[in-house]
Design a protein around this motif. Structure first.
Motif, short mmCIF file in Angstrom:
data_model
loop_
_atom_site.label_atom_id
_atom_site.label_comp_id
_atom_site.label_asym_id
_atom_site.label_seq_id
_atom_site.Cartn_x
_atom_site.Cartn_y
_atom_site.Cartn_z
N UNK A 72 0.83 -1.21 0.00
CA UNK A 72 0.00 0.00 0.00
C UNK A 72 0.85 1.25 0.00
N UNK A 73 0.15 2.38 0.04
CA UNK A 73 0.82 3.68 0.03
C UNK A 73 0.62 4.35 1.38
N UNK A 74 1.58 5.14 1.75
CA UNK A 74 1.46 5.92 2.98
C UNK A 74 1.83 7.36 2.66
N UNK A 75 0.94 8.29 3.01
CA UNK A 75 1.26 9.71 2.82
C UNK A 75 2.03 10.18 4.05
N UNK A 76 3.16 10.76 3.80
CA UNK A 76 4.03 11.15 4.92
C UNK A 76 4.12 12.67 5.04
N UNK A 77 4.29 13.10 6.26
CA UNK A 77 4.54 14.50 6.59
C UNK A 77 3.37 15.43 6.25
N UNK A 78 2.19 14.95 6.56
CA UNK A 78 1.02 15.80 6.40
C UNK A 78 1.14 16.97 7.38
N UNK A 79 0.86 18.19 6.93
CA UNK A 79 1.04 19.32 7.84
C UNK A 79 0.16 19.17 9.08
N UNK A 80 0.74 19.53 10.18
CA UNK A 80 0.00 19.44 11.44
C UNK A 80 0.55 20.53 12.35
N UNK A 81 -0.33 21.40 12.78
CA UNK A 81 0.10 22.51 13.64
C UNK A 81 0.14 21.99 15.07
#
Lengths: 432, 299
Positions: free
Chosen positions: B269-278
């Motif tokens: 599968x795919x993993x989205x990394x480093x999604x912005x998070x405040x």
């Protein structure tokens, strides 16, 4: 990129955070521009006059129609258009520039045009309806605006009367010229008819008694009727287009009559061929033609003379400045408050724009940028399972850096807002 | 050093002493890892369960929470960050697909600096959150190695040393990390030959060994991006492929073209990394400190 609507707010928030430096730069730039504009924006004072323009014609409506044609009574809109033409025409503005000392007799045409253009740019004309027109003039100096407005009103009143007089004079001169031409034609025809009479030709009618001479032979009667119809047609054509039903009907009757006359002439010619003198017959035909033409021209001439008299009356009315009722409803006043966009409006708009514009830019970037940001979109497009999205894991140093950045941001935003409020306050108390 | 850190270190020392106290002959030769492999190399079909293997592991000094935070590694407990929650969820989904262990997962990205190493380490750490599971990280990014920073204690030889014959025992290259139930094989010292390392017989043997010898262990290969020859060779050795997609950095077409080289059956599968998070910040205190700093600057 297609983004699910429910994910737009979180995505927007994420992107605003990611591009916080761009957002801050936009915020500060817009505020600097806005604050600069609010400081540099010149105060604009506007003075205006409301005038009532009404046609005060002493002519009865029928006469007005005859003088000006059926569409001759100007509507409110026409009066506005006329006032606009006069107000923004070169005469009024150049006269005003001369009165204000912007140009003098020695100024070149270009200088006059430029001065007139500048004045016209500061002048506005508004149609308030029911003949009421508002003329406004704005300037950075309230007194100058007021004085210029007063002068402009004076110049405008003179100019509009002059314009009306010129229009009526031109109308009179045109009708007069036409009447003279017809008079000359009638004179020439009468001379020719007299010469034919003197040569012994029987004339079926005369100018004076054409309508009353009885009894006439059938051919002459038809010709007299033909002359009447042609006269009517000429009169109708002065007021209507050729496609008007009355004109069409008259033209058809003339055509029928001409056909009848032609048949009768043919019969007459056949019966006379046995022994009559052809020359005498030709002379007789010519005399009939002249009579007919004379009748037509006389009718038109009489109509033109009536119109000419009316036009003359109109000229005299306008010369006495009675053609228009020109009433000043509201005098020019000395403005105490500046008009138009105020500094406080500029500052408020600036603050609003500095918040909304960066958001708009980020939204546009999100929708235009095809790079993947959302797991569901990625799974849908690639048909590969997305196991999850891992948010940024903050290290303590990063948090510290972010806090420092936030402090800077707070300081910059606070400073910008402070300057905006200070500028606004100084403008409100009219320090500058 | 804070009181909590001192207490943690003390607890570690005590637990280490407890493990070493019985002094079984298997542990005498070195690390627990080496002892376990030696035991199996005798040719007997003795197999340690997960708990017994883990118990035999020589657990070095545990990485302190502050160090883990600094190295961007999720904490073992007392942390409920969104990243930790997401990684645990990903771990669970992976476990559901691949089973409890004994499989080789290749972690890669579709572009350089896509966050593969971060994902590999934290996935290993997330697997280690379960006391019955262990994981082994292998740094296959020979050109840009990054896992050697995790090694605790004496620096051992690495992958390339093993592949070039610098050492013969796998146990010699497996290092402790200071993260619970996570071991690592670093890239090694030899980094001159590029992709030729992975085509040799030794690479086959290494993968076979780690898969067969430690059935309770999840092996994670930290690889360069998919387009590189190294990764394309390693795709043949792995059981599953996990592709890391850096947030907002790649387009759909780039992902599609990168995935063409991956066997769809292996694609985990795919993993989205480093999604912005405040991060949660105390804005009031920030505001106060900003004002205080401005005034102190004026003075």
């Amino acid at each position: 990129m297609s983004i699910p609507k429910d994910q737009v707010p979180s995505l927007l928030w994420n992107e605003l955070y990611l591009r916080r430096q761009l957002v801050l730069i936009l915020f500060v730039s817009i505020n600097i521009i806005g604050i600069g504009a609010s400081v540099l924006l010149p105060r604009s004072y506007e003075s205006s006059t409301v005038v009532l323009i009404e046609d005060k014609d002493i002519l009865d409506p029928d006469l007005q129609v005859q003088v000006r044609g059926r569409r001759g009574i100007p509507a409110v809109r026409d009066r506005y258009a006329m006032a606009k033409d006069v107000l923004f025409g070169p005469n009024v503005m150049v006269s005003l520039a001369r009165d204000l000392g912007l140009v003098n007799e020695g100024s070149s045409e270009q200088e006059k045009e430029q001065a007139a253009g500048r004045l016209a740019g500061k002048t506005t004309l508004t149609n308030l309806g029911r003949g009421l027109l508002q003329i406004s003039y704005r300037d950075s100096d309230p007194r100058k605006a007021y004085e210029t407005m007063q002068r402009l009103t004076d110049v405008f009143i003179v100019a509009i009367h002059q314009h009306k007089l010129e229009a009526s004079t031109q109308s009179f001169e045109f009708i007069d010229k036409q009447a003279r031409e017809y008079q000359r034609k009638i004179h020439a025809l009468e001379t020719r008819l007299r010469s034919l009479r003197s040569s012994g030709v029987a004339v079926s009618g005369s100018v004076a008694g054409a309508a009353t001479s009885v009894p006439l032979p059938p051919l002459a009667q038809h010709r007299a009727r033909l002359a009447e119809f042609e006269s009517q047609l000429a009169t109708l054509r002065l007021s209507f287009h050729d496609s008007h039903p009355d004109v069409v009907r008259a033209a058809r009757q003339i055509q029928e009559l001409q056909e009848i006359i032609r048949l009768e002439e043919t019969q007459q010619r056949q019966s006379a061929s046995a022994g009559e003198d052809r020359e005498a017959q030709r002379s007789s035909v010519e005399a009939d033609d002249i009579t007919r033409e004379l009748l037509v021209n006389t009718t038109i001439y009489q109509d033109l003379m009536r119109r000419r008299e009316n036009a003359l009356v109109n000229v005299n009315i306008n010369r006495a400045q009675q053609g228009l009722e020109f009433k000043i409803q509201e005098e020019a006043y000395l403005p105490s408050q500046p008009s138009g966009l105020r500094p406080r409006h500029v500052v408020l708009i600036t603050i609003l724009m500095s918040v909304l514009l960066p958001i708009g830019v980020i939204v546009a970037l999100i929708f235009m940028d095809g790079r993947i940001r959302i797991g569901t979109v990625l799974a849908e497009h690639t048909k590969v399972p997305v196991l999850g999205s891992v948010p940024h894991l903050w290290s303590p140093t990063e948090v510290q850096d972010l806090e420092n950045e936030a402090r800077w941001g707070i300081a910059v935003v606070g400073l910008v807002l402070l300057v905006a409020i200070a500028m606004l306050t100084l403008r409100l108390v009219q320090v500058f | 050093m804070s009181k909590i850190e001192k207490a943690l270190r003390k607890a570690q020392r005590e637990s280490k002493a407890l493990v070493q106290k019985p002094g079984p002959p298997l542990l005498a030769g070195g690390s627990g890892e080496a002892a376990a492999s030696k035991h199996r190399d005798d040719g007997r079909s003795v197999s340690f369960g997960a708990s017994s293997t883990i118990a035999l592991m020589d657990q070095p000094e545990t990485m302190l929470p502050s160090e883990r935070a600094l190295n961007k590694i999720i904490l073992a407990n007392a942390d409920d960050s969104p990243a930790r929650r997401a990684l645990r969820s990903i771990r669970t989904r992976i476990t559901q697909r691949v089973g409890t262990g004994g499989s080789v997962i290749l972690a890669t990205s579709v572009r350089p600096a896509g966050g593969t190493t971060f994902m590999a380490i934290n996935l290993g750490a997330a697997i280690g959150l379960d006391s019955a599971k262990t994981s082994l990280l292998i740094d296959c990014n020979i050109r840009r190695p990054s896992l050697h920073g995790l090694v605790r204690g004496k620096r051992k030889k690495g992958l390339t040393d093993y592949l070039t014959g610098g050492c013969d025992e796998i146990s010699e290259i497996i290092c402790s990390t200071g993260i619970e139930r996570l071991r690592v094989i670093t890239a090694g010292e030899q980094t001159d030959h590029g992709s030729e390392y992975f085509t040799g017989e030794r690479m086959h043997r290494l993968i076979w060994s780690v898969r067969e010898r430690y059935p309770d262990r999840q092996v994670i290969l930290d690889c360069p991006p998919l387009q590189t020859p190294d990764t394309q060779i390693l795709l043949q050795h792995c059981d599953y492929v996990l592709v890391v997609i850096p947030y907002g950095m790649v387009t759909e077409s780039q992902i599609r073209s990168s995935l063409r080289v991956v066997d769809p059956n292996k694609l985990l599968g795919l993993v989205i990394n480093d999604e912005p998070h405040v991060p949660v910040m105390n804005w009031r205190s920030l505001l106060k400190s900003t004002v205080a700093r401005l005034f102190s600057w004026r003075r």
